[in-house]
Write an enzyme that holds these catalytic residues in place. Structure first.
Site, short mmCIF file in Angstrom:
data_model
loop_
_atom_site.label_atom_id
_atom_site.label_comp_id
_atom_site.label_asym_id
_atom_site.label_seq_id
_atom_site.Cartn_x
_atom_site.Cartn_y
_atom_site.Cartn_z
N HIS A 72 0.84 -1.21 0.00
CA HIS A 72 0.00 0.00 0.00
C HIS A 72 0.87 1.25 0.00
O HIS A 72 1.72 1.42 0.87
CB HIS A 72 -0.90 0.02 1.24
CG HIS A 72 -2.10 -0.86 1.11
ND1 HIS A 72 -3.24 -0.70 1.85
CD2 HIS A 72 -2.36 -1.93 0.29
CE1 HIS A 72 -4.14 -1.61 1.50
NE2 HIS A 72 -3.62 -2.36 0.56
N TYR A 201 -8.86 5.69 7.68
CA TYR A 201 -8.96 6.07 9.09
C TYR A 201 -9.96 7.22 9.17
O TYR A 201 -9.72 8.30 8.61
CB TYR A 201 -7.62 6.55 9.63
CG TYR A 201 -6.57 5.47 9.80
CD1 TYR A 201 -5.81 5.00 8.71
CD2 TYR A 201 -6.34 4.90 11.04
CE1 TYR A 201 -4.85 4.02 8.88
CE2 TYR A 201 -5.37 3.90 11.21
CZ TYR A 201 -4.64 3.48 10.13
OH TYR A 201 -3.69 2.50 10.30
N PRO A 293 -3.63 0.42 18.96
CA PRO A 293 -3.40 -0.10 17.60
C PRO A 293 -3.55 0.94 16.48
O PRO A 293 -3.23 0.67 15.33
CB PRO A 293 -4.47 -1.19 17.47
CG PRO A 293 -5.51 -0.83 18.45
CD PRO A 293 -4.83 -0.15 19.58
N LYS A 297 1.65 -0.04 15.13
CA LYS A 297 3.06 -0.14 15.52
C LYS A 297 3.42 -1.41 16.28
O LYS A 297 4.59 -1.77 16.37
CB LYS A 297 3.42 1.06 16.40
CG LYS A 297 3.45 2.36 15.66
CD LYS A 297 4.57 2.40 14.64
CE LYS A 297 4.18 3.22 13.43
NZ LYS A 297 4.85 2.81 12.22
N TYR A 385 4.21 6.62 10.28
CA TYR A 385 3.35 5.48 9.90
C TYR A 385 4.15 4.41 9.15
O TYR A 385 3.95 3.22 9.35
CB TYR A 385 2.19 5.98 9.03
CG TYR A 385 1.11 4.95 8.83
CD1 TYR A 385 1.09 4.12 7.70
CD2 TYR A 385 0.12 4.76 9.79
CE1 TYR A 385 0.12 3.16 7.54
CE2 TYR A 385 -0.88 3.80 9.63
CZ TYR A 385 -0.86 3.00 8.50
OH TYR A 385 -1.84 2.03 8.35
C1 PHB Z 1 -5.49 -4.23 10.86
O1 PHB Z 1 -5.63 -4.44 9.63
O2 PHB Z 1 -5.72 -5.10 11.73
C2 PHB Z 1 -5.04 -2.86 11.31
C3 PHB Z 1 -4.63 -1.93 10.36
C4 PHB Z 1 -4.21 -0.67 10.77
C5 PHB Z 1 -4.23 -0.36 12.12
C6 PHB Z 1 -4.64 -1.30 13.08
C7 PHB Z 1 -5.06 -2.56 12.67
O3 PHB Z 1 -3.83 0.89 12.51
#
Ligand code: PHB
Ligand code: APR
Length: 391
Positions: A72, A201, A293, A297, A385
């Site tokens: 990505h 997000y 989460p 990280k 990120y």
């Molecule tokens: C996930 O795909 O489980 C996932 C992706 C991004 C995040 C947290 C979890 O910030």
């Protein structure tokens, strides 16, 4: 039993450490309290930083990741019905992230360890870490109904937040830094193609939502929910309705629905244990630190710890110099605290707190507006990120 490095825990930290040591000719034994199926199927993280991808490839554990992982080059921030794409390589000199679930990383590393590596004992519960201050630490453990003991030169606690290794630090040595959050994440797996080709997000007045994925046909989605929420209290329709409201946009984007195959609630916590070493006992991964989460990280921090530790252990065995081992804790904590900062900031940016007023909501929107319109702010997010450099 006797080995050079005793590893407690077969999550990403313990498995990758065993792999890196094996590749360097250092023997280890891994003690995992649960069975193989549990380790391979518990839903956890899904985003690999560029550094993690590189480490897995170099360790000979990247073949399936390269075939099935999804690279990505961007993430989308969604707020006030607006969409802003963060172009990760453009802002970071070429770094991207890869969507490849932690379950798959563990499956790949377990297969390699069983094929090529040292002993990996499942359903082998470490009961304590003893003698870490001395020259021959010991790990009493229970396996197949029998009590046994692993003698080692070094012990590494890769046993996660709920493990036993931190308890071996004398109280006078331990310092704990932690924060809990007034919300949790309800996570679901759904058999439906992701409705966007990159992660989304979303900050909404009703709460945070995240659209992620596991494959072109499996979606992974999260909703901010109150602390103490029971996953079973949310039926599929309520979950999809809420996701749809929080992911709403001004354009004709649509959220596709499908059967939800798994639901779970994850509490949000920031936690750091200092130091990450006591004598011949080292902590790595969730045993030493937890991040909310939001910043993706957790797994990547565990990788950074074990890369640093493997390098230090090999250095000591090849040169006799303990200098990298002596620096292990400080080296890891610099990266850990930057990840704690970023994860905490990203969480505060996107999650309306239950007691937050309108003013705090406007501040969140102002911060998002600044990221969407100011290259320096956007770059700070993109750099964090995609990951802090290893080592
Ligand atoms: C996930 O795909 O489980 C996932 C992706 C991004 C995040 C947290 C979890 O910030
Ligand atoms: N004896 C043996 N094994 C143990 C013991 C014990 N006493 N206590 C815990 N374990 C095992 C757990 O069963 C688990 O498999 O240690 C392992 C720890 O793995 P993780 O919790 O996955 O921690 P880590 O390897 O550091 O990986 C961090 O996992 O929790 C996610 O979000 C986190 O993505 C991050 C990653």
């Amino acid at each position: 039993m006797r080995t050079t490095v005793g590893i407690i825990g077969a999550g990403p930290a313990g498995l990758l450490l065993a792999r890196l040591l094996h590749r360097a000719g250092v023997e280890s034994v891994v003690l995992e309290g649960r069975d193989r199926a549990y380790v391979e199927h518990r839903q956890r993280a899904g985003i690999l930083e560029q550094g993690t991808v590189d480490v897995l490839r170099a360790a000979g554990a990247g073949r399936r990741m390269d075939r099935e992982g999804l690279r990505h080059d961007g993430i989308e921030l969604r707020f006030d019905r607006r969409r802003h794409r963060v172009d990760l390589p453009a802002l970071t000199g070429g770094r991207s992230v890869t969507v490849y679930a932690q379950t798959e990383v563990c499956k790949d590393l377990i297969a390699l360890q069983l094929e090529e590596g040292g002993p990996l004992l499942f359903e082998a519960e470490a009961l304590a870490v003893e003698g870490a201050e001395g020259g021959r630490p010991r790990v009493p453990f229970r396996h197949q109904g029998r009590e046994d003991e692993l003698e080692c030169d070094y012990v590494v606690g890769c046993d996660g937040f709920w493990g036993v290794s931190r308890a071996a630090f004398p109280a006078a040595v331990s310092r704990v830094f932690e924060r809990t959050y007034p919300y949790a994440w309800l996570g679901v797996l759904a058999d439906v193609a992701p409705s966007h080709d990159e992660l989304v997000y979303a900050r909404h007045d009703r709460g945070f939502a995240l659209l992620s994925m596991r494959s072109p046909s499996v979606s992974r989605l999260y909703l901010q929910v109150p602390v103490g929420t029971e996953a079973g209290a949310w039926d599929d329709e309520r979950i999809w309705d809420e996701l749809e409201r929080r992911l709403e946009t001004d354009d004709d984007w649509r959220l596709e629905r499908g059967p939800i195959t798994q639901k779970s609630v994850t509490p949000m916590r920031s936690f750091v244990h200092e130091p990450m070493r006591h004598g011949r006992l080292f902590l790595a991964g969730d045993a030493a630190h937890i991040v909310p989460p939001t910043g993706a990280k957790g797994l990547n921090l565990a990788v950074g710890d074990v890369v640093t530790l493997a390098r230090a252990l090999v250095h000591e065995r090849s040169t006799g110099s303990p200098d990298l081992l002596d620096a292990y804790s400080a080296t890891c904590l610099r990266r850990v605290w930057q990840a704690e900062r970023f994860s905490c900031d990203m969480t505060a940016l996107l999650h309306p707190a239950p007691d937050a007023g309108d003013f705090e909501g406007r501040l969140q929107l102002a911060r998002l507006e600044r990221i969407a319109t100011t290259p320096s702010a956007e770059t700070d997010l993109a750099e964090a990120y995609t990951g802090f450099p290893l080592g």
